[in-house]
Write a protein that holds these residues in place. Structure first.
Motif, PDB file in Angstrom:
ATOM      1  N   GLY A  37       0.805  -1.204   0.000  1.00 19.07           N
ATOM      2  CA  GLY A  37       0.000   0.000   0.000  1.00 19.07           C
ATOM      3  C   GLY A  37       0.842   1.259   0.000  1.00 19.07           C
ATOM      4  N   VAL A  38       0.328   2.289  -0.640  1.00 21.05           N
ATOM      5  CA  VAL A  38       1.040   3.571  -0.735  1.00 21.05           C
ATOM      6  C   VAL A  38       0.102   4.669  -0.281  1.00 21.05           C
ATOM      7  CG1 VAL A  38       2.165   5.204  -2.268  1.00 21.05           C
ATOM      8  CG2 VAL A  38       2.489   2.759  -2.614  1.00 21.05           C
ATOM      9  N   PRO A  39       0.496   5.508   0.686  1.00 21.11           N
ATOM     10  CA  PRO A  39      -0.374   6.604   1.117  1.00 21.11           C
ATOM     11  C   PRO A  39      -0.550   7.645   0.029  1.00 21.11           C
ATOM     12  CG  PRO A  39       1.779   6.751   2.158  1.00 21.11           C
ATOM     13  CD  PRO A  39       1.749   5.441   1.430  1.00 21.11           C
ATOM     14  N   ARG A  72      10.366  -3.257   0.466  1.00 19.60           N
ATOM     15  CA  ARG A  72       9.161  -2.631   1.020  1.00 19.60           C
ATOM     16  C   ARG A  72       7.949  -3.538   0.922  1.00 19.60           C
ATOM     17  NH1 ARG A  72       7.070   3.487  -0.474  1.00 19.60           N
ATOM     18  NH2 ARG A  72       5.036   3.392   0.557  1.00 19.60           N
ATOM     19  N   GLU A  73       7.897  -4.400  -0.127  1.00 19.06           N
ATOM     20  CA  GLU A  73       6.726  -5.258  -0.257  1.00 19.06           C
ATOM     21  C   GLU A  73       6.649  -6.306   0.850  1.00 19.06           C
ATOM     22  OE1 GLU A  73       9.835  -6.600  -3.394  1.00 19.06           O
ATOM     23  OE2 GLU A  73       8.989  -4.745  -2.598  1.00 19.06           O
ATOM     24  N   CYS A  78       5.719  -2.539   8.376  1.00 13.66           N
ATOM     25  CA  CYS A  78       5.596  -1.094   8.614  1.00 13.66           C
ATOM     26  C   CYS A  78       4.991  -0.389   7.405  1.00 13.66           C
ATOM     27  CB  CYS A  78       6.961  -0.485   8.954  1.00 13.66           C
ATOM     28  SG  CYS A  78       7.625  -1.083  10.514  1.00 13.66           S
ATOM     29  N   GLY A  79       5.115  -1.004   6.206  1.00 11.61           N
ATOM     30  CA  GLY A  79       4.463  -0.440   5.035  1.00 11.61           C
ATOM     31  C   GLY A  79       2.959  -0.393   5.186  1.00 11.61           C
ATOM     32  N   HIS A  80       2.390  -1.323   5.992  1.00 11.23           N
ATOM     33  CA  HIS A  80       0.950  -1.265   6.295  1.00 11.23           C
ATOM     34  C   HIS A  80       0.669  -0.212   7.368  1.00 11.23           C
ATOM     35  CE1 HIS A  80      -0.131  -4.972   4.042  1.00 11.23           C
ATOM     36  NE2 HIS A  80       1.110  -5.320   4.311  1.00 11.23           N
ATOM     37  N   THR A  81       1.597  -0.077   8.320  1.00 13.17           N
ATOM     38  CA  THR A  81       1.378   0.838   9.443  1.00 13.17           C
ATOM     39  C   THR A  81       1.234   2.283   8.984  1.00 13.17           C
ATOM     40  OG1 THR A  81       2.635  -0.640  10.889  1.00 13.17           O
ATOM     41  CG2 THR A  81       2.336   1.626  11.635  1.00 13.17           C
ATOM     42  N   ILE A  82       2.058   2.706   7.988  1.00 12.64           N
ATOM     43  CA  ILE A  82       2.035   4.122   7.579  1.00 12.64           C
ATOM     44  C   ILE A  82       0.770   4.498   6.834  1.00 12.64           C
ATOM     45  CG2 ILE A  82       4.543   4.181   7.450  1.00 12.64           C
ATOM     46  CD1 ILE A  82       4.313   4.129   4.415  1.00 12.64           C
ATOM     47  N   LEU A  83      -0.105   3.512   6.558  1.00 14.61           N
ATOM     48  CA  LEU A  83      -1.376   3.817   5.908  1.00 14.61           C
ATOM     49  C   LEU A  83      -2.451   4.219   6.914  1.00 14.61           C
ATOM     50  CD1 LEU A  83      -1.495   0.832   3.383  1.00 14.61           C
ATOM     51  CD2 LEU A  83      -0.501   3.092   3.039  1.00 14.61           C
ATOM     52  N   HIS A  84      -2.125   4.146   8.233  1.00 17.38           N
ATOM     53  CA  HIS A  84      -3.120   4.365   9.278  1.00 17.38           C
ATOM     54  C   HIS A  84      -2.732   5.546  10.157  1.00 17.38           C
ATOM     55  CE1 HIS A  84      -5.018   0.426   8.433  1.00 17.38           C
ATOM     56  NE2 HIS A  84      -3.783   0.060   8.133  1.00 17.38           N
ATOM     57  N   GLU A  85      -3.744   6.164  10.730  1.00 16.50           N
ATOM     58  CA  GLU A  85      -3.507   7.237  11.694  1.00 16.50           C
ATOM     59  C   GLU A  85      -3.151   6.665  13.070  1.00 16.50           C
ATOM     60  OE1 GLU A  85      -4.064  10.517   9.192  1.00 16.50           O
ATOM     61  OE2 GLU A  85      -3.445  10.447  11.284  1.00 16.50           O
ATOM     62  N   GLN A  86      -3.803   5.547  13.434  1.00 12.94           N
ATOM     63  CA  GLN A  86      -3.620   4.949  14.741  1.00 12.94           C
ATOM     64  C   GLN A  86      -2.659   3.757  14.639  1.00 12.94           C
ATOM     65  OE1 GLN A  86      -4.906   6.376  17.408  1.00 12.94           O
ATOM     66  NE2 GLN A  86      -5.835   7.940  16.083  1.00 12.94           N
ATOM     67  N   PRO A  87      -2.188   3.246  15.797  1.00 11.65           N
ATOM     68  CA  PRO A  87      -1.302   2.087  15.773  1.00 11.65           C
ATOM     69  C   PRO A  87      -1.965   0.887  15.097  1.00 11.65           C
ATOM     70  CG  PRO A  87      -1.229   3.125  17.917  1.00 11.65           C
ATOM     71  CD  PRO A  87      -2.326   3.805  17.164  1.00 11.65           C
ATOM     72  N   THR A  96      11.286   2.048  -2.175  1.00  4.19           N
ATOM     73  CA  THR A  96      11.300   0.597  -2.379  1.00  4.19           C
ATOM     74  C   THR A  96      11.868  -0.191  -1.220  1.00  4.19           C
ATOM     75  OG1 THR A  96      13.484   0.778  -3.432  1.00  4.19           O
ATOM     76  CG2 THR A  96      11.546   0.880  -4.883  1.00  4.19           C
ATOM     77  N   VAL A  97      12.504   0.476  -0.242  1.00  2.00           N
ATOM     78  CA  VAL A  97      13.269  -0.243   0.781  1.00  2.00           C
ATOM     79  C   VAL A  97      12.850   0.228   2.169  1.00  2.00           C
ATOM     80  CG1 VAL A  97      15.589  -0.713   1.695  1.00  2.00           C
ATOM     81  CG2 VAL A  97      15.240  -0.543  -0.770  1.00  2.00           C
ATOM     82  N   GLN A  98      12.808  -0.714   3.118  1.00  2.00           N
ATOM     83  CA  GLN A  98      12.678  -0.393   4.540  1.00  2.00           C
ATOM     84  C   GLN A  98      14.072  -0.348   5.156  1.00  2.00           C
ATOM     85  OE1 GLN A  98       9.793  -2.375   7.338  1.00  2.00           O
ATOM     86  NE2 GLN A  98      11.686  -3.198   8.221  1.00  2.00           N
ATOM     87  N   TRP A  99      14.392   0.770   5.845  1.00  2.00           N
ATOM     88  CA  TRP A  99      15.702   0.962   6.490  1.00  2.00           C
ATOM     89  C   TRP A  99      15.513   0.945   7.999  1.00  2.00           C
ATOM     90  CZ3 TRP A  99      20.050   1.586   3.350  1.00  2.00           C
ATOM     91  CH2 TRP A  99      19.778   1.827   2.003  1.00  2.00           C
TER      92      TRP A  99
END
Length: 800
Positions: free
Chosen positions: A49-51, A116-117, A121-130, A99-102
């Motif tokens: 997912g991409v914000p 990144r796929e 955490c790529g899912h986490t940044i799509l949400h406001e809450q934890p 493309t990368v998680q650091w």
């Protein structure tokens, strides 16, 4: 600011256009409902997912240049505390570029990167809450995920997004466990608090970057502004004037430099004007500008609207103020013309007023005739005003039988019944729940029979009901009206649901604050202006054995004495004057002596001088010991434990300074181990290291404790002999002693060998006749003498 690694530059190069290309150049489809929890659109990109603000957040990451694996101590402390607080094996801070998680910080693993796929955490940044995943093995999104199926397996995950100053998600603070876990709302709040600490770090980087642009922006504004601008010194001299202001004043900009500002003012009282200008700097002044009249060289006058601002830090020369001026000459001319018109208008108004007063006298008789008729109307108005004095609350009036006789709009809004529906009905059927109608009706009957006046005054809290069946608390004020023989009881009712909710929230907030404070690894307290403790956390009992309840109400001096706190009165005086104070000290606790970093933070918003203040004291013993160890390692040779070249040069400079002050002699001995290369080539480097360690111990044992032995590099060593009346004679004795000690056979690594060294000696001070030499020259002479000794054969010494 750190520069980007090659991989980061590849992922983020080209600014906004490159980032846009990365977003739009991949397969796009909608995931789930197509929206995140905040309602913003989310696109799937390359399997993740991409914000909607992907372009902006990648721009922030590129500007910060933090997508690398360089460890950050501030973040390491947070992840270490998070892992300990939540009792998980892994806690980390991850950043996600295109493309990368650091991994910027991690506890329980080693830093690394991840496509990144594959990133949770790529899912986490799509949400406001934890984002909380109690068991990833049972989550359809992660079935077959490599991190889940590969031992030991990622089972539990909780992540909270980390956002920039603009609210764009940069990455996440996450917790990982290999077994399922419960994670409740309070845990989520704690995780958000830890994430906020991480955000502070990255937002600080953003703020620093923005601040670096301020000087350039000021220069552009100064040169291009359509208003006049100038830099003024603290004694009110012109330092710099922009072209616009110079043009308005009719003088070249450089001709004003150095002149006093008052030299171009046109006023008989320049001192008063200068005092008024200084008043513009007062924070209490409501109008931060002043109109001033300036004199041009050609004799012309110019009006300016002038504002003065104090520079926080002098940015150029000794500039103390920035002056901004707007030319209002044309406006002042218009104001003068308007003043003339105003005088003429006032004269006409005066004539018209006289005519109106004559007409008013004629109307006075008519007014007297109408006053009688107005009397009855005023009585009705008075009754209306008395009944609806509190129209913002629900107003209900009833007759002695309890039937509604008056019902205002606020009552309709509060209870849902229209006025035409309520008038004439039993009030208890409208505002009281069915189960309480009989009880309230009986109470009303008692009041009516015993005298309605007894019910007036005071406020009551009652349970009321809306038309839709919703129950809510209300505050009721009762009263009685008597008019022309009629008796009416009225009530003002105010919905206090919100107030009750706030009271509950305040109680819950205090409970959470106490829980957080008691679980922080630091002393936390609030002290009022009289230096009396009003709040303290559990750490006081953990550190000093004093129960929390016994601290509140005691003075700081009493607590300091009981806890043997090594603090003086001076920091307390400073913080109570409004200054934030930080210091380090030693503290005796139940765990022994620790080193503490203490912050005194004045409560300037909620108190007056002497201010109350907050105390935050953290145990930095481990950090201090680490710093001491690092300092030792930076100045000592790891192989022999002797001071290294850096420490040697520092000690030599200090020793030569003592020679110049005291006149005592000094000898510098330069030692080179003979045949060391042969040992390395024949027996290997480990054997060579053993030879060097034995050589260092032998040399150190042969000199005084006050003498300094150092290893420069390889097989080169030095000795500084201080406090010598006869430096050459003493150095000769030491050289002979050293050569004799080295000549004693020794067994190292199963091999018997006899060591030898070439020694060069240089002396200064004492009876040497040589003035105090520089460190470089003395070392150069000792080195030359060593080569002279080596040329004479092994186990020799030479005096320069």
């Amino acid at each position: 600011m750190r520069k980007s690694t090659p991989r980061v530059r590849q992922g983020l190069m080209g600014g906004a256009s490159r980032v846009q290309a990365l977003v739009e150049g991949r397969r796009v489809c909608y995931i789930e409902a197509g929206r995140s929890q905040s309602g913003s659109e989310v696109r799937a990109m390359g399997g993740y997912g991409v914000p909607a603000d992907e372009v902006q957040r990648l721009q922030v990451l590129e500007s910060l240049a933090v997508c690398d694996l360089v460890s950050v101590p501030e973040l390491d402390r947070i992840t270490r505390l998070a892992a300990r607080h939540f009792r998980v094996p892994m806690a980390m801070v991850n950043l996600l570029d295109a493309t990368v998680q650091w991994t910027k910080s991690v506890q329980g693993a080693v830093p690394g990167t991840l496509p990144r796929e594959h990133s949770f955490c790529g899912h986490t940044i799509l949400h406001e809450q934890p984002l909380v995943i109690h068991d990833a093995r049972e989550d359809a999104r992660f079935v077959g995920h490599p991190l889940v199926v590969r031992p030991p397996g990622l089972v539990f995950y909780a992540g909270c997004p980390i956002r920039s100053l603009g609210g764009h998600p940069l990455g996440a603070l996450c917790l990982i466990d290999h077994v399922p876990r419960d994670f409740g709302p309070l845990d989520a709040l704690d995780l958000q608090d830890f994430a906020a600490l991480v955000e502070q770090y990255f937002r600080g980087l953003e703020a620093d970057r923005r601040a670096s642009l301020s000087v350039a922006q000021f220069e552009r504004t100064f040169a291009q502004a359509s208003v006049g601008m100038a830099l003024i010194s603290s004694d009110w001299r012109w330092l710099r004037v922009n072209e616009q202001l110079a043009h308005w004043l009719g003088r070249p900009a450089d001709s004003l430099a150095g002149e006093f500002l008052e030299s171009v003012l046109f006023t008989p009282d320049k001192g008063r004007v200068m005092r008024d200008l200084q008043d513009l700097l007062s924070p209490d002044r409501s109008d931060p500008s002043q109109e001033l009249l300036f004199l041009r060289p050609d004799g012309g006058l110019a009006w300016f609207l002038v504002g003065i601002s104090r520079l926080v830090a002098h940015q150029e020369g000794d500039a103390a103020f920035v002056l901004v001026a707007t030319d209002i000459t044309a406006r002042k001319a218009s104001e003068q013309a308007l003043a003339v018109l105003q005088l003429e208008l006032e004269h006409r108004v005066e004539l018209r007023t006289q005519e109106l007063s004559e007409a008013n006298a004629r109307l006075s008789s008519e007014v007297a005739q109408r006053q009688a008729a107005q009397g009855a109307l005023e009585l009705e108005k008075e009754l209306f005003r008395a009944t609806l004095a509190h129209a913002t609350d629900a107003f209900i009036e009833v007759d002695p039988a309890g039937r509604v006789t008056a019902w205002n709009e606020a009552a309709t809004a509060t209870f849902g019944w229209r006025r035409d529906e309520a008038i004439g009905r039993d009030v208890f059927d409208l505002v009281v729940s069915q189960g309480l109608v009989a009880r309230y009706r009986a109470a009303f009957a008692r009041l009516r029979d015993e005298g309605l006046d007894r019910a007036t005054g005071g406020r009551l809290e009652v349970q009321t009901q809306h038309r839709d069946g919703r129950l809510f608390p209300a505050e009721v004020s009762l009263g009685v009206n008597r008019f022309r023989g009629q008796v009416r009881m009225h009530a003002f009712l105010h919905d206090i649901s919100a107030r009750k909710s706030v009271e509950r929230e305040l109680l819950e907030s205090r409970t959470r604050l106490r829980l957080l404070a008691d679980n922080m690894p630091a002393l936390i307290a609030y002290v009022d202006g009289n230096r009396v403790y009003q709040f303290n956390n559990q750490a006081y009992e953990d550190w000093f054995g004093v129960p929390v309840a016994q601290i509140v109400g005691r003075t700081v001096d009493q607590v300091m004495e009981a806890a043997r706190l090594t603090a003086r009165d001076e920091p307390l005086q400073r913080v109570q004057a409004g200054e934030m104070v930080s210091f380090e000290s030693k503290l005796n606790t139940r765990r022994g002596e620790i080193r503490v970093h203490t912050n005194f933070i004045p409560d300037t918003a909620m108190s007056r001088p002497p201010y109350g203040f907050y105390i935050l004291a953290q145990d930095v013993t481990e950090q201090y010991q680490l710093q001491q160890r690092l300092q030792h390692e930076a100045s000592h040779d790891a192989l022999t434990g002797l001071p290294n070249r850096r420490a040697f040069l520092q000690r030599l400079v200090e020793a030569l300074a003592r020679v110049r002050r005291q006149g005592a002699g000094l000898a510098l001995m330069f030692l080179d181990l003979d045949g060391f290369k042969q040992y390395n080539d024949t027996y290997g480097h480990d054997f060579g290291d053993a030879v060097l360690r034995h050589f260092a111990r032998t040399v150190q044992a042969a000199v005084r404790e006050t003498d300094s032995v150092s290893r420069l590099a390889g097989d080169e060593f030095t000795i500084i002999l201080e406090g010598l009346a006869h430096p050459a004679e003493h150095a000769t004795l030491v050289a002979r002693k050293l050569l004799a000690e080295l000549a004693v056979p020794v067994v190292l690594g199963g091999h018997e060998l006899t060591l030898a060294a070439s020694i060069g000696v240089a002396v200064t001070g004492g009876d040497s006749g040589a003035v105090a030499l520089s460190a470089e020259l003395l070392l150069s002479r000792a080195d030359a003498a060593m080569y002279q000794a080596k040329a004479a054969g092994k186990a020799q010494y030479a005096l320069s």
